[in-house]
Design a protein around this motif. Structure first.
Motif, PDB file in Angstrom:
ATOM      1  N   GLY A   1       0.810  -1.219   0.000  1.00 59.27           N
ATOM      2  CA  GLY A   1       0.000   0.000   0.000  1.00 59.27           C
ATOM      3  C   GLY A   1       0.834   1.255   0.000  1.00 59.27           C
ATOM      4  N   GLY A   2       0.215   2.326  -0.416  1.00 53.80           N
ATOM      5  CA  GLY A   2       0.908   3.596  -0.500  1.00 53.80           C
ATOM      6  C   GLY A   2       1.596   3.761  -1.844  1.00 53.80           C
ATOM      7  N   VAL A   3       2.241   4.907  -1.989  1.00 52.46           N
ATOM      8  CA  VAL A   3       2.884   5.252  -3.252  1.00 52.46           C
ATOM      9  C   VAL A   3       4.250   5.874  -2.965  1.00 52.46           C
ATOM     10  CG1 VAL A   3       2.713   6.761  -5.289  1.00 52.46           C
ATOM     11  CG2 VAL A   3       0.674   5.617  -4.412  1.00 52.46           C
ATOM     12  N   ASN A   4       5.235   5.536  -3.775  1.00 57.08           N
ATOM     13  CA  ASN A   4       6.534   6.191  -3.726  1.00 57.08           C
ATOM     14  C   ASN A   4       6.562   7.269  -4.800  1.00 57.08           C
ATOM     15  OD1 ASN A   4       8.076   4.640  -1.715  1.00 57.08           O
ATOM     16  ND2 ASN A   4       7.674   2.947  -3.108  1.00 57.08           N
ATOM     17  N   LEU A   5       7.016   8.461  -4.434  1.00 57.43           N
ATOM     18  CA  LEU A   5       7.172   9.580  -5.351  1.00 57.43           C
ATOM     19  C   LEU A   5       8.667   9.841  -5.455  1.00 57.43           C
ATOM     20  CD1 LEU A   5       6.004  11.958  -6.987  1.00 57.43           C
ATOM     21  CD2 LEU A   5       5.749  13.190  -4.829  1.00 57.43           C
ATOM     22  N   MET A   6       9.214   9.766  -6.677  1.00 55.46           N
ATOM     23  CA  MET A   6      10.662   9.859  -6.863  1.00 55.46           C
ATOM     24  C   MET A   6      11.017  10.794  -8.003  1.00 55.46           C
ATOM     25  SD  MET A   6      11.541   5.804  -6.643  1.00 55.46           S
ATOM     26  CE  MET A   6      10.173   5.332  -7.661  1.00 55.46           C
ATOM     27  N   ALA A   7      12.213  11.383  -7.888  1.00 58.63           N
ATOM     28  CA  ALA A   7      12.766  12.205  -8.966  1.00 58.63           C
ATOM     29  C   ALA A   7      14.283  12.166  -8.867  1.00 58.63           C
ATOM     30  CB  ALA A   7      12.274  13.642  -8.855  1.00 58.63           C
ATOM     31  N   ILE A   8      14.933  12.214  -9.997  1.00 59.01           N
ATOM     32  CA  ILE A   8      16.387  12.354  -9.994  1.00 59.01           C
ATOM     33  C   ILE A   8      16.699  13.773  -9.553  1.00 59.01           C
ATOM     34  CG2 ILE A   8      18.445  12.408 -11.445  1.00 59.01           C
ATOM     35  CD1 ILE A   8      17.252  10.113 -13.029  1.00 59.01           C
ATOM     36  N   ASN A   9      17.631  13.924  -8.633  1.00 53.76           N
ATOM     37  CA  ASN A   9      17.995  15.214  -8.055  1.00 53.76           C
ATOM     38  C   ASN A   9      18.796  16.036  -9.070  1.00 53.76           C
ATOM     39  OD1 ASN A   9      19.016  17.346  -6.575  1.00 53.76           O
ATOM     40  ND2 ASN A   9      19.799  16.080  -4.911  1.00 53.76           N
ATOM     41  N   PRO A  10      18.241  17.126  -9.591  1.00 52.06           N
ATOM     42  CA  PRO A  10      18.957  17.922 -10.592  1.00 52.06           C
ATOM     43  C   PRO A  10      20.228  18.557 -10.038  1.00 52.06           C
ATOM     44  CG  PRO A  10      16.924  19.011  -9.951  1.00 52.06           C
ATOM     45  CD  PRO A  10      16.917  17.664  -9.307  1.00 52.06           C
ATOM     46  N   ALA A  11      20.273  18.862  -8.748  1.00 52.40           N
ATOM     47  CA  ALA A  11      21.494  19.432  -8.152  1.00 52.40           C
ATOM     48  C   ALA A  11      22.614  18.397  -8.143  1.00 52.40           C
ATOM     49  CB  ALA A  11      21.205  19.929  -6.734  1.00 52.40           C
ATOM     50  N   TRP A  12      22.266  17.135  -7.925  1.00 52.36           N
ATOM     51  CA  TRP A  12      23.264  16.072  -7.955  1.00 52.36           C
ATOM     52  C   TRP A  12      23.791  15.877  -9.383  1.00 52.36           C
ATOM     53  CZ3 TRP A  12      23.184  11.166 -10.315  1.00 52.36           C
ATOM     54  CH2 TRP A  12      24.212  10.306  -9.926  1.00 52.36           C
ATOM     55  N   VAL A  13      22.877  15.880 -10.359  1.00 51.36           N
ATOM     56  CA  VAL A  13      23.270  15.702 -11.757  1.00 51.36           C
ATOM     57  C   VAL A  13      24.194  16.838 -12.188  1.00 51.36           C
ATOM     58  CG1 VAL A  13      22.445  15.619 -14.139  1.00 51.36           C
ATOM     59  CG2 VAL A  13      21.169  14.436 -12.357  1.00 51.36           C
TER      60      VAL A  13
END
Length: 157
Positions: free
Chosen positions: A116-128
């Motif tokens: 249950g539930g949802v994971n919300l993810m993004a590649i970190n632009p500051a890291w890139v």
């Protein structure tokens, strides 16, 4: 769980492939993640689109992870990629360094969590951006990271 692990591996692999060499600061994680307990993928998706608009971005489109790779009826429904953009910020970043196109348009990935539930993810632009060695672009990427975190926090409300 298997889908989530594959997705995380894919996201990290894409980030690593697109980067030039160089050390990364320990304080910049490669992926920004927020767990949303007790919500469905549809609820999280609707909240994400509203938060994108509320934070002065334009919703562009969404797709399943395997869109156009399999017939639409067979597309996976557990993973969704949401694209969005602030065109003024995009133009500014691209005028500084065309490599910014690697993180533009902006995107979040939603995955149904096991149990249950949802994971919300993004590649970190500051890291890139750290791998680009362009100090003129780093402030824009840090601002974009702050925007990502603000959107993620709003979705989690």
């Amino acid at each position: 769980m298997r889908t989530l692990l594959r997705l995380l591996a894919l996201m990290l692999s894409l980030a690593l492939i697109t980067l030039s060499g160089g050390a990364r600061a320990a304080d910049e994680p490669p992926v920004l993640v927020k767990f949303l307990p007790g919500v469905t993928l549809e609820q999280a998706n609707a909240a994400l689109i509203a938060a994108i608009v509320n934070n002065n971005y334009t919703f562009v489109r969404q797709q399943s992870l395997d869109a156009r790779l399999v017939p639409e009826a067979l597309e996976g429904r557990q993973v969704r990629i949401v694209y969005f953009c602030n065109f003024a910020k995009m133009s500014s970043a691209l005028n500084i360094d065309v490599r910014a196109a690697q993180v533009l348009p902006c995107r979040f990935t939603l995955t149904e969590a096991e149990g249950g539930g949802v994971n919300l993810m993004a590649i970190n632009p500051a890291w890139v951006a750290q791998g680009w060695n362009n100090p003129l672009l780093q402030p824009d990427c840090l601002a974009l990271k702050r925007d990502y975190l603000a959107i993620m926090d709003e979705v989690a409300l």
